[in-house]
Enzyme design. Structure first.
Site, PDB file in Angstrom:
ATOM      1  N   ASP A   1       1.367   2.677   3.553  1.00 51.59           N
ATOM      2  CA  ASP A   1       0.540   3.882   3.375  1.00 51.59           C
ATOM      3  C   ASP A   1       1.399   5.140   3.478  1.00 51.59           C
ATOM      4  O   ASP A   1       0.943   6.179   3.960  1.00 51.59           O
ATOM      5  CB  ASP A   1      -0.614   3.940   4.386  1.00 51.59           C
ATOM      6  CG  ASP A   1      -1.705   4.909   3.944  1.00 51.59           C
ATOM      7  OD1 ASP A   1      -1.735   5.272   2.757  1.00 51.59           O
ATOM      8  OD2 ASP A   1      -2.513   5.308   4.790  1.00 51.59           O
TER       9      ASP A   1
ATOM     10  N   HIS B   1      -4.722  -0.507   5.837  1.00 47.23           N
ATOM     11  CA  HIS B   1      -4.209   0.261   6.983  1.00 47.23           C
ATOM     12  C   HIS B   1      -5.132   0.194   8.189  1.00 47.23           C
ATOM     13  O   HIS B   1      -5.639   1.224   8.647  1.00 47.23           O
ATOM     14  CB  HIS B   1      -3.907   1.720   6.589  1.00 47.23           C
ATOM     15  CG  HIS B   1      -4.943   2.386   5.712  1.00 47.23           C
ATOM     16  ND1 HIS B   1      -6.283   2.422   6.006  1.00 47.23           N
ATOM     17  CD2 HIS B   1      -4.807   3.061   4.543  1.00 47.23           C
ATOM     18  CE1 HIS B   1      -6.927   3.075   5.065  1.00 47.23           C
ATOM     19  NE2 HIS B   1      -6.048   3.474   4.161  1.00 47.23           N
TER      20      HIS B   1
ATOM     21  N   LYS C   1      -9.251  -0.125  -5.915  1.00 46.67           N
ATOM     22  CA  LYS C   1      -9.309   0.519  -4.600  1.00 46.67           C
ATOM     23  C   LYS C   1     -10.652   1.196  -4.375  1.00 46.67           C
ATOM     24  O   LYS C   1     -11.109   1.992  -5.190  1.00 46.67           O
ATOM     25  CB  LYS C   1      -8.183   1.564  -4.501  1.00 46.67           C
ATOM     26  CG  LYS C   1      -8.158   2.373  -3.207  1.00 46.67           C
ATOM     27  CD  LYS C   1      -7.709   1.546  -2.015  1.00 46.67           C
ATOM     28  CE  LYS C   1      -7.874   2.304  -0.707  1.00 46.67           C
ATOM     29  NZ  LYS C   1      -6.723   3.087  -0.337  1.00 46.67           N
TER      30      LYS C   1
ATOM     31  N   ALA D   1      -3.737  14.877   5.281  1.00 45.52           N
ATOM     32  CA  ALA D   1      -3.519  13.623   6.018  1.00 45.52           C
ATOM     33  C   ALA D   1      -2.447  12.799   5.324  1.00 45.52           C
ATOM     34  O   ALA D   1      -2.493  12.628   4.112  1.00 45.52           O
ATOM     35  CB  ALA D   1      -4.810  12.834   6.076  1.00 45.52           C
TER      36      ALA D   1
ATOM     37  N   HIS E   1     -10.562   1.288   1.772  1.00 46.44           N
ATOM     38  CA  HIS E   1     -10.345   2.308   2.810  1.00 46.44           C
ATOM     39  C   HIS E   1     -11.568   2.208   3.714  1.00 46.44           C
ATOM     40  O   HIS E   1     -12.645   2.678   3.360  1.00 46.44           O
ATOM     41  CB  HIS E   1     -10.201   3.713   2.211  1.00 46.44           C
ATOM     42  CG  HIS E   1      -9.925   4.742   3.260  1.00 46.44           C
ATOM     43  ND1 HIS E   1      -8.720   5.389   3.389  1.00 46.44           N
ATOM     44  CD2 HIS E   1     -10.696   5.200   4.288  1.00 46.44           C
ATOM     45  CE1 HIS E   1      -8.751   6.210   4.434  1.00 46.44           C
ATOM     46  NE2 HIS E   1      -9.950   6.114   4.990  1.00 46.44           N
TER      47      HIS E   1
ATOM     48  N   HIS F   1       0.867  -1.210   0.000  1.00 44.79           N
ATOM     49  CA  HIS F   1       0.000   0.000   0.000  1.00 44.79           C
ATOM     50  C   HIS F   1       0.888   1.239   0.000  1.00 44.79           C
ATOM     51  O   HIS F   1       1.432   1.625   1.031  1.00 44.79           O
ATOM     52  CB  HIS F   1      -0.898   0.015   1.247  1.00 44.79           C
ATOM     53  CG  HIS F   1      -1.880   1.151   1.242  1.00 44.79           C
ATOM     54  ND1 HIS F   1      -3.234   0.970   1.431  1.00 44.79           N
ATOM     55  CD2 HIS F   1      -1.713   2.486   1.078  1.00 44.79           C
ATOM     56  CE1 HIS F   1      -3.842   2.141   1.369  1.00 44.79           C
ATOM     57  NE2 HIS F   1      -2.936   3.085   1.173  1.00 44.79           N
TER      58      HIS F   1
ATOM     59  N   HIS G   1       3.048  14.564   1.524  1.00 45.56           N
ATOM     60  CA  HIS G   1       2.482  15.878   1.198  1.00 45.56           C
ATOM     61  C   HIS G   1       3.574  16.896   1.466  1.00 45.56           C
ATOM     62  O   HIS G   1       4.400  16.709   2.365  1.00 45.56           O
ATOM     63  CB  HIS G   1       1.278  16.191   2.094  1.00 45.56           C
ATOM     64  CG  HIS G   1       0.087  15.327   1.853  1.00 45.56           C
ATOM     65  ND1 HIS G   1      -0.810  15.565   0.843  1.00 45.56           N
ATOM     66  CD2 HIS G   1      -0.347  14.202   2.481  1.00 45.56           C
ATOM     67  CE1 HIS G   1      -1.758  14.646   0.861  1.00 45.56           C
ATOM     68  NE2 HIS G   1      -1.503  13.792   1.843  1.00 45.56           N
TER      69      HIS G   1
ATOM     70  N   ASN H   1      -5.069   7.316  -6.140  1.00 45.85           N
ATOM     71  CA  ASN H   1      -5.794   8.566  -5.800  1.00 45.85           C
ATOM     72  C   ASN H   1      -5.024   9.809  -6.228  1.00 45.85           C
ATOM     73  O   ASN H   1      -4.742  10.697  -5.434  1.00 45.85           O
ATOM     74  CB  ASN H   1      -6.161   8.618  -4.304  1.00 45.85           C
ATOM     75  CG  ASN H   1      -4.948   8.655  -3.387  1.00 45.85           C
ATOM     76  OD1 ASN H   1      -3.884   8.147  -3.740  1.00 45.85           O
ATOM     77  ND2 ASN H   1      -5.095   9.256  -2.220  1.00 45.85           N
TER      78      ASN H   1
ATOM     79  N   LEU I   1      -4.911   9.373   7.908  1.00 46.25           N
ATOM     80  CA  LEU I   1      -6.225   8.729   7.949  1.00 46.25           C
ATOM     81  C   LEU I   1      -6.081   7.276   7.535  1.00 46.25           C
ATOM     82  O   LEU I   1      -5.400   7.010   6.539  1.00 46.25           O
ATOM     83  CB  LEU I   1      -7.198   9.446   6.999  1.00 46.25           C
ATOM     84  CG  LEU I   1      -7.655  10.832   7.491  1.00 46.25           C
ATOM     85  CD1 LEU I   1      -8.430  11.559   6.409  1.00 46.25           C
ATOM     86  CD2 LEU I   1      -8.490  10.710   8.761  1.00 46.25           C
TER      87      LEU I   1
ATOM     88  N   HIS J   1       1.614   5.359  -1.711  1.00 48.83           N
ATOM     89  CA  HIS J   1       1.264   6.536  -2.520  1.00 48.83           C
ATOM     90  C   HIS J   1       2.544   7.107  -3.108  1.00 48.83           C
ATOM     91  O   HIS J   1       3.466   7.460  -2.372  1.00 48.83           O
ATOM     92  CB  HIS J   1       0.587   7.595  -1.653  1.00 48.83           C
ATOM     93  CG  HIS J   1      -0.708   7.138  -1.063  1.00 48.83           C
ATOM     94  ND1 HIS J   1      -1.923   7.329  -1.687  1.00 48.83           N
ATOM     95  CD2 HIS J   1      -0.976   6.453   0.073  1.00 48.83           C
ATOM     96  CE1 HIS J   1      -2.886   6.801  -0.951  1.00 48.83           C
ATOM     97  NE2 HIS J   1      -2.341   6.257   0.126  1.00 48.83           N
TER      98      HIS J   1
HETATM   99  O1  DOR Z   1      -3.270   9.551   5.566  1.00 47.06           O
HETATM  100  C1  DOR Z   1      -3.649   9.259   4.451  1.00 47.06           C
HETATM  101  N1  DOR Z   1      -3.112   9.808   3.333  1.00 47.06           N
HETATM  102  N2  DOR Z   1      -4.651   8.373   4.322  1.00 47.06           N
HETATM  103  C2  DOR Z   1      -5.213   8.120   3.147  1.00 47.06           C
HETATM  104  O2  DOR Z   1      -6.142   7.354   3.121  1.00 47.06           O
HETATM  105  C3  DOR Z   1      -4.782   8.825   1.926  1.00 47.06           C
HETATM  106  C4  DOR Z   1      -3.405   9.299   2.033  1.00 47.06           C
HETATM  107  C5  DOR Z   1      -3.027  10.301   0.967  1.00 47.06           C
HETATM  108  O3  DOR Z   1      -3.207   9.998  -0.222  1.00 47.06           O
HETATM  109  O4  DOR Z   1      -2.539  11.370   1.298  1.00 47.06           O
HETATM  110 ZN    ZN Z   2      -3.342   5.117   1.481  1.00 45.73          ZN
END
Ligand code: DOR
Ligand code: ZN
Length: 356
Positions: free
Chosen positions: A259, A186, A111, A275, A148, A25, A263, A53, A231, A27
């Site tokens: 996860d 997660h 997803k 998040a 999720h 998992h 950012h 996403n 999250l 990003h």
């Molecule tokens: O903390 C998170 N960040 N939880 C998620 O489900 C998405 C992820 C994100 O893409 O930033």
């Molecule tokens: Zn995620």
């Protein structure tokens, strides 16, 4: 575990050699951000399941194919690394898209983001019933659904959203699709651990390093820590303990999924901060620390390198990695496009070092 001296020798020079892990998992974002962060995972993992996403989201196999090319170009330095692509489920994903996904050989899951649950989930699912024909096709063809698992009602307490998702959505989903492979992503609560443990072999779960290492005090005591906001949100200590018990139990249903969700500093240190925690730069080292804290390093390899492959029906990696119990100081930030990213443990130490 193929070679370790941790059981007999708890000195600073202990090493641990395990089969190369996979991140089930992850990003990776896109553009300059992707170029900056993808090599961290490619350096340590054989494969990673890539979250769809983006903005706009990856909803088709065609888009997944293009995105995979961009990831491969960002990870050229590590040519063995395989990004396993996913599709973003919407109310309108046609069942035929599942056929395309399977045919392509590059899409490994779909997803489910409940609309409004998290980052870039606006195009997510508003009513699961709308997806039933597509889920039916996935069940038939054996394509896993990654969930999720949080409800989004404004009046549901944020700390209860996972538990209520199980009660109101997941139980029904597993009854309606008893042979649909589902990864509860997660997970953060004892309720989720119990649900997965008691479910059929079609249900598994990923667990992050940050949920194994921290509870909600780490986010809220002594001032709000925006870099510890993710999250599903960090939960109370009893839930963290249940996650630790799950990953060290030897139960094959639980596997590694960081996860890691970068950012920019400006979007985290903000009056409405995003998040996500960035952990990919030291994923396996952070997991090693969590397992070491409860003297369970012998369970790490199964969790990080075997269980996920087994669930997805893939071979385990043939390479090995070696970790050393040796402290190092995490940089205060890493470059991230035209901004910075603040990693977990910024300016602090991690107890394990990845040697090779
Ligand atoms: O903390 C998170 N960040 N939880 C998620 O489900 C998405 C992820 C994100 O893409 O930033
Ligand atoms: Zn995620």
């Amino acid at each position: 575990m193929s070679q370790t001296d941790h059981l007999s020798n708890n000195t600073a020079s202990s090493t641990l050699t395990i089969i190369q892990p996979d991140d089930w998992h992850l990003h990776l974002r896109d553009g300059d951000g992707l170029m900056a962060i993808a090599p961290f995972t490619a350096r340590q993992c054989g494969r990673a399941i890539i979250m769809p996403n983006l903005s706009p989201p990856i909803t088709t196999t065609l888009q997944a194919n293009d995105y995979q090319k961009r990831i491969l170009s960002a990870t050229q330095q590590y040519p063995k690394f395989k990004p396993l692509m996913t599709l973003y489920l919407t109310d309108n994903t046609p069942p035929d898209e599942i056929d395309q996904a399977i045919k392509s050989g590059l899409v490994f899951a779909v997803k489910l983001y409940p609309a409004g649950a998290t980052t870039n989930s606006e195009a997510g699912v508003t009513d699961l019933k709308k997806c039933y024909p597509t889920l039916e096709r996935m069940q038939k063809l054996g394509l896993p659904l990654l969930v999720h698992g949080e409800v989004t009602h404004a009046n549901t307490d944020i700390f209860d959203r996972e538990k209520i998702f199980i009660e109101q959505r997941l139980i029904k989903l597993t009854q309606d699709f008893p042979e649909l492979k589902i990864v509860f992503e997660h997970i953060t609560t004892a309720d989720a651990v119990d649900f997965v443990t008691e479910s059929s072999s079609f249900i598994a779960a990923t667990i992050t390093a940050h949920h194994l290492l921290m509870n909600r005090n780490d986010m809220l005591v002594g001032g709000i820590k925006p870099h510890h906001y993710c999250l599903p949100v960090l939960k109370r200590e009893t839930h963290r303990e249940a996650l630790i018990t799950a990953v060290t139990s030897g139960n094959k249903k639980f596997f590694m999924g960081t996860d890691s969700a970068p950012h920019s500093q400006k979007n985290k240190e903000n009056s409405c901060g995003c998040a996500g925690m960035f952990t990919a730069f030291a994923a396996i080292e952070l997991y090693a620390e969590a397992f070491d804290q409860v003297d369970s390093l012998e369970s790490l390899e199964q969790f990080s390198s075997l269980n996920g492959a087994l669930f997805y029906g893939l071979k385990v990696n043939s390479d090995k990695i070696t970790l050393q119990r040796k402290k190092w100081t995490v940089p205060t930030s890493y470059p991230f496009g035209d901004d910075n990213i603040i990693p977990l443990r910024s300016g602090q130490t991690i107890n394990w070092t990845l040697l090779s």
